[in-house]
Design a protein around this motif. Structure first.
Motif, PDB file in Angstrom:
ATOM      1  N   LEU A 147      20.221   0.394  16.104  1.00  0.00           N
ATOM      2  CA  LEU A 147      20.259   1.792  16.536  1.00  0.00           C
ATOM      3  C   LEU A 147      21.000   1.976  17.859  1.00  0.00           C
ATOM      4  CD1 LEU A 147      19.303   4.749  16.269  1.00  0.00           C
ATOM      5  CD2 LEU A 147      17.173   4.051  17.401  1.00  0.00           C
ATOM      6  N   GLY A 175      22.228   2.566  12.821  1.00  0.00           N
ATOM      7  CA  GLY A 175      21.275   3.440  12.147  1.00  0.00           C
ATOM      8  C   GLY A 175      19.853   3.169  12.581  1.00  0.00           C
ATOM      9  N   ASP A 176      18.978   4.056  12.164  1.00  0.00           N
ATOM     10  CA  ASP A 176      17.559   3.982  12.469  1.00  0.00           C
ATOM     11  C   ASP A 176      16.848   3.366  11.269  1.00  0.00           C
ATOM     12  OD1 ASP A 176      14.871   4.434  12.935  1.00  0.00           O
ATOM     13  OD2 ASP A 176      15.130   6.507  13.586  1.00  0.00           O
ATOM     14  N   THR A 178      13.951   3.366  10.418  1.00  0.00           N
ATOM     15  CA  THR A 178      12.870   4.189   9.862  1.00  0.00           C
ATOM     16  C   THR A 178      13.400   5.375   9.073  1.00  0.00           C
ATOM     17  OG1 THR A 178      12.627   5.683  11.765  1.00  0.00           O
ATOM     18  CG2 THR A 178      11.492   3.570  11.885  1.00  0.00           C
ATOM     19  N   ASP A 179      14.709   5.535   9.003  1.00  0.00           N
ATOM     20  CA  ASP A 179      15.348   6.667   8.314  1.00  0.00           C
ATOM     21  C   ASP A 179      15.332   6.420   6.808  1.00  0.00           C
ATOM     22  OD1 ASP A 179      16.938   8.683   7.327  1.00  0.00           O
ATOM     23  OD2 ASP A 179      18.732   8.125   8.462  1.00  0.00           O
ATOM     24  N   ARG A 180      14.704   7.316   6.060  1.00  0.00           N
ATOM     25  CA  ARG A 180      14.585   7.131   4.613  1.00  0.00           C
ATOM     26  C   ARG A 180      15.930   7.185   3.893  1.00  0.00           C
ATOM     27  NH1 ARG A 180      10.992   4.839   1.827  1.00  0.00           N
ATOM     28  NH2 ARG A 180      11.210   6.292   0.087  1.00  0.00           N
ATOM     29  N   ALA A 181      16.937   7.749   4.547  1.00  0.00           N
ATOM     30  CA  ALA A 181      18.253   7.849   3.903  1.00  0.00           C
ATOM     31  C   ALA A 181      19.158   6.675   4.236  1.00  0.00           C
ATOM     32  CB  ALA A 181      18.933   9.157   4.321  1.00  0.00           C
ATOM     33  N   LEU A 182      18.695   5.764   5.072  1.00  0.00           N
ATOM     34  CA  LEU A 182      19.545   4.660   5.531  1.00  0.00           C
ATOM     35  C   LEU A 182      19.865   3.691   4.398  1.00  0.00           C
ATOM     36  CD1 LEU A 182      20.845   3.185   8.010  1.00  0.00           C
ATOM     37  CD2 LEU A 182      18.670   1.952   8.222  1.00  0.00           C
ATOM     38  N   PRO A 231       6.886   2.662   9.454  1.00  0.00           N
ATOM     39  CA  PRO A 231       7.838   3.342   8.561  1.00  0.00           C
ATOM     40  C   PRO A 231       8.934   2.418   8.046  1.00  0.00           C
ATOM     41  CG  PRO A 231       8.204   4.000  10.845  1.00  0.00           C
ATOM     42  CD  PRO A 231       6.949   3.192  10.831  1.00  0.00           C
ATOM     43  N   MET A 232       9.261   1.377   8.795  1.00  0.00           N
ATOM     44  CA  MET A 232      10.275   0.430   8.345  1.00  0.00           C
ATOM     45  C   MET A 232       9.829  -0.288   7.071  1.00  0.00           C
ATOM     46  SD  MET A 232      11.967  -2.728  10.526  1.00  0.00           S
ATOM     47  CE  MET A 232      10.520  -3.803  10.389  1.00  0.00           C
ATOM     48  N   ASN A 235      10.796   1.487   3.943  1.00  0.00           N
ATOM     49  CA  ASN A 235      12.203   1.293   3.606  1.00  0.00           C
ATOM     50  C   ASN A 235      12.454  -0.091   3.018  1.00  0.00           C
ATOM     51  OD1 ASN A 235      13.164   3.806   4.264  1.00  0.00           O
ATOM     52  ND2 ASN A 235      13.776   3.253   6.340  1.00  0.00           N
TER      53      ASN A 235
END
Length: 299
Positions: A147, A175-176, A178-182, A231-232, A235
Protein backbone atom coordinates in the motif's frame (compact mmCIF):
# COMPACT_ATOMS: atom_id res chain seq x y z
CA UNK A 1 50.62 6.66 10.58
CA UNK A 2 50.90 2.93 11.26
CA UNK A 3 48.08 0.45 10.76
CA UNK A 4 45.90 -0.33 13.77
CA UNK A 5 44.39 -3.53 15.22
CA UNK A 6 40.81 -4.01 14.09
CA UNK A 7 40.14 -6.25 17.08
CA UNK A 8 40.71 -3.41 19.54
CA UNK A 9 38.38 -1.14 17.58
CA UNK A 10 35.68 -3.85 17.71
CA UNK A 11 36.10 -4.20 21.48
CA UNK A 12 35.74 -0.43 21.90
CA UNK A 13 32.68 -0.42 19.63
CA UNK A 14 31.10 -3.26 21.60
CA UNK A 15 31.48 -1.28 24.83
CA UNK A 16 29.96 1.85 23.29
CA UNK A 17 27.00 -0.03 21.82
CA UNK A 18 26.36 -1.86 25.08
CA UNK A 19 26.30 1.47 26.95
CA UNK A 20 23.85 2.80 24.34
CA UNK A 21 21.41 -0.04 25.04
CA UNK A 22 21.87 -1.92 21.76
CA UNK A 23 20.58 -5.47 22.28
CA UNK A 24 23.41 -7.29 20.48
CA UNK A 25 26.43 -5.00 20.86
CA UNK A 26 29.16 -7.49 19.92
CA UNK A 27 27.29 -8.84 16.90
CA UNK A 28 26.50 -5.35 15.63
CA UNK A 29 30.08 -4.18 16.23
CA UNK A 30 31.38 -7.10 14.18
CA UNK A 31 28.81 -6.65 11.41
CA UNK A 32 29.72 -2.98 11.06
CA UNK A 33 33.42 -3.87 10.96
CA UNK A 34 32.77 -6.48 8.29
CA UNK A 35 30.81 -3.90 6.29
CA UNK A 36 33.64 -1.36 6.48
CA UNK A 37 36.44 -3.75 5.48
CA UNK A 38 34.32 -5.61 2.92
CA UNK A 39 34.48 -9.17 4.25
CA UNK A 40 32.09 -11.66 5.78
CA UNK A 41 31.75 -11.38 9.55
CA UNK A 42 33.23 -14.86 9.95
CA UNK A 43 36.41 -13.71 8.16
CA UNK A 44 37.20 -10.70 10.32
CA UNK A 45 40.03 -12.65 11.93
CA UNK A 46 41.81 -12.57 8.58
CA UNK A 47 41.98 -8.75 8.77
CA UNK A 48 44.14 -8.08 11.86
CA UNK A 49 45.34 -4.59 10.90
CA UNK A 50 43.65 -1.76 9.00
CA UNK A 51 44.55 1.77 7.97
CA UNK A 52 43.69 4.67 10.34
CA UNK A 53 41.09 6.04 7.92
CA UNK A 54 39.28 2.69 8.09
CA UNK A 55 39.16 2.95 11.87
CA UNK A 56 37.78 6.48 11.63
CA UNK A 57 35.08 5.42 9.20
CA UNK A 58 34.23 2.50 11.44
CA UNK A 59 33.93 4.72 14.50
CA UNK A 60 31.59 7.00 12.58
CA UNK A 61 29.25 4.11 11.77
CA UNK A 62 29.41 2.85 15.36
CA UNK A 63 28.43 6.32 16.59
CA UNK A 64 25.36 6.22 14.35
CA UNK A 65 24.42 2.77 15.67
CA UNK A 66 24.85 4.08 19.21
CA UNK A 67 22.16 6.63 18.34
CA UNK A 68 19.92 3.57 17.81
CA UNK A 69 19.75 3.98 14.06
CA UNK A 70 18.98 0.47 12.74
CA UNK A 71 22.01 -1.50 11.68
CA UNK A 72 20.39 -2.21 8.31
CA UNK A 73 19.88 1.51 7.65
CA UNK A 74 23.59 2.05 8.22
CA UNK A 75 24.75 -0.79 5.99
CA UNK A 76 21.83 -0.37 3.57
CA UNK A 77 21.26 -4.13 3.45
CA UNK A 78 18.98 -6.74 5.03
CA UNK A 79 18.82 -10.44 4.21
CA UNK A 80 15.98 -12.87 3.55
CA UNK A 81 16.70 -16.45 2.61
CA UNK A 82 19.53 -16.49 0.11
CA UNK A 83 19.18 -12.89 -1.05
CA UNK A 84 20.17 -9.42 0.14
CA UNK A 85 17.74 -6.53 -0.03
CA UNK A 86 18.27 -2.79 -0.08
CA UNK A 87 16.54 -1.08 2.83
CA UNK A 88 16.47 2.36 4.41
CA UNK A 89 14.13 5.07 5.67
CA UNK A 90 10.55 4.52 4.55
CA UNK A 91 10.48 0.73 4.51
CA UNK A 92 10.12 -1.98 7.16
CA UNK A 93 13.35 -3.84 7.85
CA UNK A 94 12.82 -7.62 7.41
CA UNK A 95 13.33 -9.59 10.63
CA UNK A 96 15.12 -12.93 11.10
CA UNK A 97 11.89 -14.41 12.50
CA UNK A 98 10.30 -14.20 9.05
CA UNK A 99 12.93 -16.65 7.77
CA UNK A 100 10.88 -19.40 9.46
CA UNK A 101 7.78 -18.46 7.49
CA UNK A 102 9.87 -18.41 4.32
CA UNK A 103 11.25 -21.88 5.04
CA UNK A 104 7.72 -23.21 5.59
CA UNK A 105 6.54 -21.62 2.34
CA UNK A 106 9.39 -23.09 0.29
CA UNK A 107 8.78 -26.53 1.80
CA UNK A 108 5.10 -26.21 0.88
CA UNK A 109 6.03 -25.33 -2.69
CA UNK A 110 8.08 -28.51 -3.00
CA UNK A 111 4.78 -30.27 -3.69
CA UNK A 112 4.31 -28.18 -6.85
CA UNK A 113 7.30 -29.51 -8.79
CA UNK A 114 6.59 -29.53 -12.50
CA UNK A 115 3.97 -26.81 -12.19
CA UNK A 116 4.21 -23.02 -12.27
CA UNK A 117 2.90 -22.21 -8.79
CA UNK A 118 1.22 -18.85 -8.30
CA UNK A 119 2.39 -17.09 -5.13
CA UNK A 120 0.94 -13.93 -3.59
CA UNK A 121 2.87 -11.88 -0.99
CA UNK A 122 0.64 -9.42 0.87
CA UNK A 123 2.12 -6.31 2.55
CA UNK A 124 5.43 -7.03 0.82
CA UNK A 125 7.34 -3.99 2.15
CA UNK A 126 10.85 -4.27 0.71
CA UNK A 127 9.73 -7.27 -1.35
CA UNK A 128 11.56 -9.64 0.99
CA UNK A 129 9.31 -12.70 0.93
CA UNK A 130 8.25 -12.34 -2.71
CA UNK A 131 11.81 -11.95 -3.98
CA UNK A 132 13.24 -14.69 -1.77
CA UNK A 133 10.59 -17.09 -3.08
CA UNK A 134 11.18 -16.02 -6.68
CA UNK A 135 14.91 -16.62 -6.19
CA UNK A 136 14.39 -20.09 -4.72
CA UNK A 137 11.63 -21.04 -7.17
CA UNK A 138 12.33 -19.38 -10.54
CA UNK A 139 9.41 -21.35 -12.01
CA UNK A 140 6.93 -19.56 -9.73
CA UNK A 141 4.65 -16.71 -10.80
CA UNK A 142 5.03 -14.30 -7.89
CA UNK A 143 2.75 -11.34 -7.17
CA UNK A 144 3.38 -8.85 -4.36
CA UNK A 145 1.10 -6.14 -2.93
CA UNK A 146 2.10 -3.03 -0.99
CA UNK A 147 0.00 0.00 0.00
CA UNK A 148 2.71 2.49 1.02
CA UNK A 149 4.27 4.28 -2.01
CA UNK A 150 7.60 4.71 -0.20
CA UNK A 151 7.85 1.03 0.64
CA UNK A 152 6.74 0.09 -2.87
CA UNK A 153 9.60 2.16 -4.29
CA UNK A 154 12.05 0.08 -2.24
CA UNK A 155 10.37 -3.12 -3.45
CA UNK A 156 10.69 -1.97 -7.07
CA UNK A 157 14.35 -1.16 -6.54
CA UNK A 158 14.98 -4.60 -5.08
CA UNK A 159 12.94 -6.32 -7.78
CA UNK A 160 14.91 -4.53 -10.50
CA UNK A 161 18.19 -5.55 -8.85
CA UNK A 162 17.14 -9.20 -8.54
CA UNK A 163 15.95 -9.26 -12.16
CA UNK A 164 19.33 -7.86 -13.31
CA UNK A 165 20.97 -10.64 -11.32
CA UNK A 166 18.98 -13.21 -13.25
CA UNK A 167 16.04 -13.96 -10.96
CA UNK A 168 12.56 -14.34 -12.39
CA UNK A 169 10.79 -10.95 -12.31
CA UNK A 170 7.86 -10.52 -9.91
CA UNK A 171 4.63 -8.56 -10.45
CA UNK A 172 4.32 -5.64 -8.03
CA UNK A 173 0.93 -4.11 -7.26
CA UNK A 174 0.09 -1.02 -5.22
CA UNK A 175 -3.08 -1.69 -3.27
CA UNK A 176 -4.85 -2.25 0.00
CA UNK A 177 -4.91 -5.93 0.98
CA UNK A 178 -8.29 -5.38 2.69
CA UNK A 179 -9.92 -4.10 -0.53
CA UNK A 180 -12.49 -6.61 -1.78
CA UNK A 181 -11.88 -5.52 -5.37
CA UNK A 182 -8.11 -6.05 -5.25
CA UNK A 183 -6.64 -8.46 -7.82
CA UNK A 184 -9.95 -9.94 -8.91
CA UNK A 185 -8.10 -11.64 -11.76
CA UNK A 186 -6.33 -13.92 -9.25
CA UNK A 187 -9.49 -15.28 -7.64
CA UNK A 188 -9.23 -19.05 -7.23
CA UNK A 189 -5.81 -19.16 -8.93
CA UNK A 190 -3.25 -18.73 -6.12
CA UNK A 191 -1.35 -21.73 -4.79
CA UNK A 192 0.30 -19.98 -1.85
CA UNK A 193 -0.32 -16.74 0.06
CA UNK A 194 2.32 -15.40 2.45
CA UNK A 195 2.06 -12.25 4.50
CA UNK A 196 3.96 -10.29 7.12
CA UNK A 197 1.28 -7.61 7.62
CA UNK A 198 1.02 -4.76 10.13
CA UNK A 199 0.17 -6.64 13.32
CA UNK A 200 1.52 -4.83 16.38
CA UNK A 201 -1.18 -3.65 18.84
CA UNK A 202 -1.22 0.14 19.02
CA UNK A 203 -0.35 0.29 22.73
CA UNK A 204 2.78 -1.88 22.42
CA UNK A 205 6.09 -0.55 23.72
CA UNK A 206 8.73 -0.76 20.99
CA UNK A 207 12.50 -0.48 20.78
CA UNK A 208 13.86 2.85 19.57
CA UNK A 209 15.03 1.29 16.30
CA UNK A 210 11.47 0.21 15.53
CA UNK A 211 9.45 3.09 16.93
CA UNK A 212 11.61 5.82 15.37
CA UNK A 213 12.59 4.23 12.08
CA UNK A 214 10.14 1.59 10.83
CA UNK A 215 7.08 3.18 9.16
CA UNK A 216 4.00 3.10 11.38
CA UNK A 217 1.90 1.90 8.46
CA UNK A 218 3.96 -1.30 8.39
CA UNK A 219 3.81 -1.85 12.14
CA UNK A 220 0.44 -1.24 13.72
CA UNK A 221 -2.69 -3.33 13.27
CA UNK A 222 -5.21 -1.48 15.42
CA UNK A 223 -5.91 -1.98 19.13
CA UNK A 224 -5.56 -5.77 18.99
CA UNK A 225 -3.14 -6.09 16.08
CA UNK A 226 -5.76 -7.72 13.86
CA UNK A 227 -7.37 -4.76 12.05
CA UNK A 228 -5.53 -5.55 8.81
CA UNK A 229 -5.40 -9.32 9.18
CA UNK A 230 -9.14 -9.87 9.77
CA UNK A 231 -10.40 -8.38 6.47
CA UNK A 232 -7.32 -9.67 4.65
CA UNK A 233 -8.30 -13.24 5.54
CA UNK A 234 -11.57 -12.84 3.60
CA UNK A 235 -9.60 -11.82 0.53
CA UNK A 236 -7.17 -14.71 0.95
CA UNK A 237 -10.14 -17.10 0.92
CA UNK A 238 -11.16 -15.90 -2.54
CA UNK A 239 -7.63 -15.77 -3.97
CA UNK A 240 -6.59 -19.27 -2.95
CA UNK A 241 -7.44 -22.21 -5.14
CA UNK A 242 -8.82 -25.25 -3.37
CA UNK A 243 -5.89 -27.02 -1.65
CA UNK A 244 -3.86 -23.79 -1.77
CA UNK A 245 -2.11 -22.73 1.43
CA UNK A 246 -1.53 -19.60 3.46
CA UNK A 247 0.96 -18.43 6.08
CA UNK A 248 0.44 -15.22 8.07
CA UNK A 249 2.94 -13.76 10.54
CA UNK A 250 1.40 -12.20 13.66
CA UNK A 251 2.14 -10.60 17.01
CA UNK A 252 2.97 -13.10 19.73
CA UNK A 253 -0.12 -11.93 21.62
CA UNK A 254 -2.67 -12.95 18.99
CA UNK A 255 -1.58 -16.23 17.42
CA UNK A 256 -4.40 -18.17 19.06
CA UNK A 257 -6.91 -15.52 18.00
CA UNK A 258 -5.79 -15.76 14.38
CA UNK A 259 -5.86 -19.55 14.45
CA UNK A 260 -9.39 -19.45 15.90
CA UNK A 261 -10.45 -16.97 13.22
CA UNK A 262 -9.30 -19.34 10.49
CA UNK A 263 -10.79 -22.37 12.22
CA UNK A 264 -14.20 -20.69 12.30
CA UNK A 265 -14.28 -20.27 8.54
CA UNK A 266 -15.48 -23.32 6.61
CA UNK A 267 -13.08 -22.61 3.74
CA UNK A 268 -9.96 -23.24 5.83
CA UNK A 269 -8.64 -26.49 7.25
CA UNK A 270 -5.42 -27.88 8.72
CA UNK A 271 -4.91 -24.69 10.72
CA UNK A 272 -1.64 -24.82 12.66
CA UNK A 273 0.33 -22.40 14.81
CA UNK A 274 4.11 -22.07 14.48
CA UNK A 275 6.55 -20.62 17.01
CA UNK A 276 9.76 -18.71 16.38
CA UNK A 277 13.20 -19.74 17.65
CA UNK A 278 12.45 -18.10 21.00
CA UNK A 279 9.35 -20.27 21.38
CA UNK A 280 6.94 -17.35 20.87
CA UNK A 281 3.89 -17.78 18.58
CA UNK A 282 4.95 -16.27 15.25
CA UNK A 283 2.86 -17.43 12.27
CA UNK A 284 -0.26 -19.42 11.46
CA UNK A 285 -0.78 -21.64 8.42
CA UNK A 286 -3.87 -23.20 6.86
CA UNK A 287 -5.14 -24.96 3.73
CA UNK A 288 -8.00 -23.77 1.54
CA UNK A 289 -10.66 -26.48 1.53
CA UNK A 290 -13.77 -26.84 -0.60
CA UNK A 291 -17.13 -25.83 0.80
CA UNK A 292 -20.03 -28.24 0.22
CA UNK A 293 -21.15 -26.19 -2.79
CA UNK A 294 -17.62 -26.13 -4.23
CA UNK A 295 -17.19 -29.84 -3.63
CA UNK A 296 -20.48 -30.53 -5.40
CA UNK A 297 -19.36 -28.54 -8.42
CA UNK A 298 -16.14 -30.54 -8.58
CA UNK A 299 -17.93 -33.89 -8.58
Amino acid sequence: MSRQPLRLAILEATRLLEEAGVHSPRVDAELLAAHVVGVERTRLGLVPLVDPEVIERYRGLVARRAERIPLQHITGVASMGEIDLQVGPGVFVPRPETELLLAWALAKLEGTAGQRPVVLDLCTGSGALALAIAHARPDAVVHAVELDPKALAWARRNADTRARDGDTPIALHQGDVTDRALLAELEGRVDLVVSNPPYIPEAAQLDVEVADHDPALALFGGPDGLSVITPMVSNIARWLRIDGALAIEHDDSNGSALAAMLDQRRVFGEVAEHADLAGKPRFVVARRVATEAEAARRR
